[in-house]
Design a protein around this motif. Structure first.
Motif, PDB file in Angstrom:
ATOM      1  N   HIS A   4       1.085  -0.930  -0.164  1.00 50.89           N
ATOM      2  CA  HIS A   4      -0.010  -0.008  -0.095  1.00 50.89           C
ATOM      3  C   HIS A   4       1.282   1.179  -0.036  1.00 50.89           C
ATOM      4  CE1 HIS A   4      -3.026   2.879   1.306  1.00 50.89           C
ATOM      5  NE2 HIS A   4      -2.555   3.523   1.885  1.00 50.89           N
ATOM      6  N   HIS A   5       1.857   0.841   0.721  1.00 50.42           N
ATOM      7  CA  HIS A   5       3.059   1.850   0.665  1.00 50.42           C
ATOM      8  C   HIS A   5       3.960   2.541   0.024  1.00 50.42           C
ATOM      9  CE1 HIS A   5       1.544   4.086   4.332  1.00 50.42           C
ATOM     10  NE2 HIS A   5       1.655   2.174   5.235  1.00 50.42           N
ATOM     11  N   PHE A   6       4.891   0.792  -0.763  1.00 51.29           N
ATOM     12  CA  PHE A   6       5.599   1.195  -1.940  1.00 51.29           C
ATOM     13  C   PHE A   6       5.394  -0.074  -2.388  1.00 51.29           C
ATOM     14  CE2 PHE A   6       7.452   1.965   2.364  1.00 51.29           C
ATOM     15  CZ  PHE A   6       7.618   3.560   1.929  1.00 51.29           C
ATOM     16  N   ARG A   7       4.858   0.275  -4.028  1.00 51.09           N
ATOM     17  CA  ARG A   7       4.521  -0.537  -4.980  1.00 51.09           C
ATOM     18  C   ARG A   7       5.333  -1.833  -5.498  1.00 51.09           C
ATOM     19  NH1 ARG A   7       2.556   3.674  -9.051  1.00 51.09           N
ATOM     20  NH2 ARG A   7       4.621   4.691  -8.509  1.00 51.09           N
ATOM     21  N   THR A   8       7.067  -1.173  -5.891  1.00 50.80           N
ATOM     22  CA  THR A   8       7.249  -2.288  -6.076  1.00 50.80           C
ATOM     23  C   THR A   8       9.160  -2.532  -4.940  1.00 50.80           C
ATOM     24  OG1 THR A   8       8.681  -0.615  -6.756  1.00 50.80           O
ATOM     25  CG2 THR A   8       7.238  -1.593  -8.267  1.00 50.80           C
ATOM     26  N   ARG A   9       9.956  -2.997  -5.161  1.00 45.66           N
ATOM     27  CA  ARG A   9      10.754  -3.394  -4.597  1.00 45.66           C
ATOM     28  C   ARG A   9      11.805  -1.687  -4.439  1.00 45.66           C
ATOM     29  NH1 ARG A   9      15.475  -7.690  -4.389  1.00 45.66           N
ATOM     30  NH2 ARG A   9      15.594  -7.777  -6.761  1.00 45.66           N
ATOM     31  N   GLU A  10      11.842  -1.896  -5.700  1.00 52.01           N
ATOM     32  CA  GLU A  10      12.658  -0.333  -6.467  1.00 52.01           C
ATOM     33  C   GLU A  10      12.171   1.161  -5.745  1.00 52.01           C
ATOM     34  OE1 GLU A  10      13.422  -3.851  -8.970  1.00 52.01           O
ATOM     35  OE2 GLU A  10      11.240  -2.797  -7.731  1.00 52.01           O
ATOM     36  N   GLU A  11      11.243   1.183  -5.489  1.00 54.91           N
ATOM     37  CA  GLU A  11      10.284   1.902  -4.856  1.00 54.91           C
ATOM     38  C   GLU A  11      10.664   2.267  -3.282  1.00 54.91           C
ATOM     39  OE1 GLU A  11       5.688   3.617  -4.565  1.00 54.91           O
ATOM     40  OE2 GLU A  11       6.743   2.910  -6.539  1.00 54.91           O
ATOM     41  N   LEU A  12       9.950   1.181  -2.323  1.00 52.26           N
ATOM     42  CA  LEU A  12      10.971   0.555  -1.254  1.00 52.26           C
ATOM     43  C   LEU A  12      12.153   0.581  -1.379  1.00 52.26           C
ATOM     44  CD1 LEU A  12      10.103  -0.215   1.506  1.00 52.26           C
ATOM     45  CD2 LEU A  12      10.401  -2.198   1.010  1.00 52.26           C
ATOM     46  N   VAL A  13      13.160   0.675  -1.530  1.00 49.01           N
ATOM     47  CA  VAL A  13      14.786   0.839  -1.288  1.00 49.01           C
ATOM     48  C   VAL A  13      15.168   2.541  -1.125  1.00 49.01           C
ATOM     49  CG1 VAL A  13      16.612  -1.103  -0.443  1.00 49.01           C
ATOM     50  CG2 VAL A  13      15.010  -1.348  -2.791  1.00 49.01           C
ATOM     51  N   THR A  14      14.872   2.906  -2.877  1.00 45.81           N
ATOM     52  CA  THR A  14      15.075   4.537  -2.719  1.00 45.81           C
ATOM     53  C   THR A  14      14.288   5.428  -1.364  1.00 45.81           C
ATOM     54  OG1 THR A  14      14.988   3.982  -4.906  1.00 45.81           O
ATOM     55  CG2 THR A  14      14.852   6.289  -4.740  1.00 45.81           C
ATOM     56  N   ALA A  15      13.161   5.034  -1.399  1.00 51.36           N
ATOM     57  CA  ALA A  15      13.025   6.042  -0.472  1.00 51.36           C
ATOM     58  C   ALA A  15      12.958   5.465   0.134  1.00 51.36           C
ATOM     59  CB  ALA A  15      11.742   5.614  -0.329  1.00 51.36           C
ATOM     60  N   ALA A  16      13.632   5.003   0.982  1.00 47.68           N
ATOM     61  CA  ALA A  16      14.501   4.393   2.139  1.00 47.68           C
ATOM     62  C   ALA A  16      15.570   4.536   2.966  1.00 47.68           C
ATOM     63  CB  ALA A  16      14.249   2.338   2.644  1.00 47.68           C
ATOM     64  N   VAL A  17      16.951   4.834   2.019  1.00 48.18           N
ATOM     65  CA  VAL A  17      17.885   4.884   1.081  1.00 48.18           C
ATOM     66  C   VAL A  17      17.446   6.628   1.179  1.00 48.18           C
ATOM     67  CG1 VAL A  17      20.030   5.696  -0.052  1.00 48.18           C
ATOM     68  CG2 VAL A  17      19.050   3.285  -0.056  1.00 48.18           C
ATOM     69  N   ASP A  18      17.000   7.551   0.480  1.00 50.57           N
ATOM     70  CA  ASP A  18      16.547   8.460   0.811  1.00 50.57           C
ATOM     71  C   ASP A  18      16.660   9.037   2.337  1.00 50.57           C
ATOM     72  OD1 ASP A  18      16.186  10.972   0.356  1.00 50.57           O
ATOM     73  OD2 ASP A  18      14.096  10.732  -0.285  1.00 50.57           O
ATOM     74  N   TYR A  19      15.376   8.270   2.709  1.00 55.28           N
ATOM     75  CA  TYR A  19      15.431   8.104   4.447  1.00 55.28           C
ATOM     76  C   TYR A  19      16.068   8.679   5.033  1.00 55.28           C
ATOM     77  CZ  TYR A  19      13.561   6.553   9.253  1.00 55.28           C
ATOM     78  OH  TYR A  19      13.653   5.935  10.185  1.00 55.28           O
ATOM     79  N   GLY A  20      17.641   7.089   4.609  1.00 55.54           N
ATOM     80  CA  GLY A  20      18.791   7.436   5.457  1.00 55.54           C
ATOM     81  C   GLY A  20      19.268   8.748   5.571  1.00 55.54           C
ATOM     82  N   SER A  21      20.115   8.506   4.342  1.00 51.86           N
ATOM     83  CA  SER A  21      20.352   9.685   4.217  1.00 51.86           C
ATOM     84  C   SER A  21      20.432  10.861   5.161  1.00 51.86           C
ATOM     85  CB  SER A  21      20.598   9.933   1.692  1.00 51.86           C
ATOM     86  OG  SER A  21      21.265   9.126   1.217  1.00 51.86           O
ATOM     87  N   GLU A  22      19.127  11.583   4.503  1.00 49.67           N
ATOM     88  CA  GLU A  22      18.718  12.460   5.795  1.00 49.67           C
ATOM     89  C   GLU A  22      18.906  12.241   6.949  1.00 49.67           C
ATOM     90  OE1 GLU A  22      14.524  12.857   4.982  1.00 49.67           O
ATOM     91  OE2 GLU A  22      14.259  13.312   2.914  1.00 49.67           O
ATOM     92  N   VAL A  23      18.899  10.950   7.943  1.00 47.99           N
ATOM     93  CA  VAL A  23      19.494  10.461   8.907  1.00 47.99           C
ATOM     94  C   VAL A  23      20.689  10.805   8.888  1.00 47.99           C
ATOM     95  CG1 VAL A  23      19.283   8.804  10.734  1.00 47.99           C
ATOM     96  CG2 VAL A  23      16.537   9.012   9.154  1.00 47.99           C
ATOM     97  N   ARG A  24      20.742   9.952   8.221  1.00 44.77           N
ATOM     98  CA  ARG A  24      22.698  10.555   8.548  1.00 44.77           C
ATOM     99  C   ARG A  24      23.093  11.864   8.780  1.00 44.77           C
ATOM    100  NH1 ARG A  24      24.016   7.572   3.325  1.00 44.77           N
ATOM    101  NH2 ARG A  24      25.566   8.699   2.827  1.00 44.77           N
ATOM    102  N   MET A  25      22.344  12.831   7.467  1.00 42.59           N
ATOM    103  CA  MET A  25      22.893  14.161   7.601  1.00 42.59           C
ATOM    104  C   MET A  25      22.169  15.150   8.950  1.00 42.59           C
ATOM    105  SD  MET A  25      24.488  14.905   4.461  1.00 42.59           S
ATOM    106  CE  MET A  25      24.838  13.340   4.723  1.00 42.59           C
ATOM    107  N   ALA A  26      20.314  14.425   9.569  1.00 42.19           N
ATOM    108  CA  ALA A  26      20.845  14.784  11.071  1.00 42.19           C
ATOM    109  C   ALA A  26      21.107  14.785  11.284  1.00 42.19           C
ATOM    110  CB  ALA A  26      19.350  14.520  10.838  1.00 42.19           C
ATOM    111  N   GLN A  27      22.188  13.384  11.624  1.00 49.55           N
ATOM    112  CA  GLN A  27      22.794  12.978  13.240  1.00 49.55           C
ATOM    113  C   GLN A  27      24.028  13.314  13.066  1.00 49.55           C
ATOM    114  OE1 GLN A  27      23.167   8.634  11.736  1.00 49.55           O
ATOM    115  NE2 GLN A  27      21.329   7.979  13.431  1.00 49.55           N
TER     116      GLN A  27
END
Length: 202
Positions: free
Chosen positions: A56-79
């Protein structure tokens, strides 16, 4: 107050929490089992949600992992921002900045990003999503490093020196992927901090 009388969590909040759990789980999966092992079903199970809820949130694996790395990158910068802000108002030393970058580029979040890069190198559709994402992350990392070092990029050579620092720590992060390279990395980063001070005319 009875259980029936407790206020219900708004649907939007539950949906946001589910998405966050999926992103966290995807980063963990990428870092631990790589691209091949990071399927929507595996991520959903690790996140404790149904596969249907994940899709429902992510239709494909590619969409999920790209969003996850984008999110993870924001976390890295915030840290990184938080660590810099925690230095009690003093400007961090060059050694502080270089050590912080070294930590950022050996974190599970960076390992997850590496897995996505490797997959994108042979998948054109995935690469189209990853290249602009990494360009944005690279710009933000560069900007934060310039700010942390307190240098002026209008001075000839400074921009390139900062970029060389980021390329160095990224390479050391890659070297750490297969074996614990921490002792050698610490020696190299300490030496680079000294070299960087000289290059920046400290």
């Amino acid at each position: 107050m009875s259980a029936q009388a407790l206020p219900r969590e708004p649907q939007q909040d539950r949906s946001r929490a589910t998405r966050r759990r999926l992103l966290d789980a995807a980063v963990e999966c990428l870092a631990s089992v790589g691209w091949a092992g990071t399927t929507v079903a595996v991520v959903a199970e690790r996140a404790g949600v149904s596969r249907g809820a994940a899709q429902h949130h992510f239709r494909t694996r590619e969409e999920l992992v790209t969003a996850a790395v984008d999110y993870g990158s924001e976390v890295r910068m915030a840290q990184m921002r938080e660590r810099l802000d925690a230095l009690a108002g003093r400007r961090p030393s060059t050694g502080d900045v270089v050590a912080l970058l070294g930590e950022m580029y050996t974190s599970p979040l960076f390992r997850a990003a590496l897995q996505l890069w490797v997959a994108a190198s042979s998948d054109e559709q995935l690469r189209e999503q990853v290249v602009p994402l990494e360009a944005r992350v690279g710009r933000e990392a560069h900007r934060l490093t310039v700010e942390a070092l307190g240098v002026d990029e209008s001075v000839p050579g400074v921009r390139e020196t900062v970029q060389a620092t980021l390329d160095l720590v990224r390479g050391l992060g890659l070297a750490d992927l297969l074996t614990d390279d921490s002792a050698r990395r610490t020696r190299l980063l300490n030496q680079w901090a000294t070299t960087l001070d000289q290059a920046l005319g400290r």
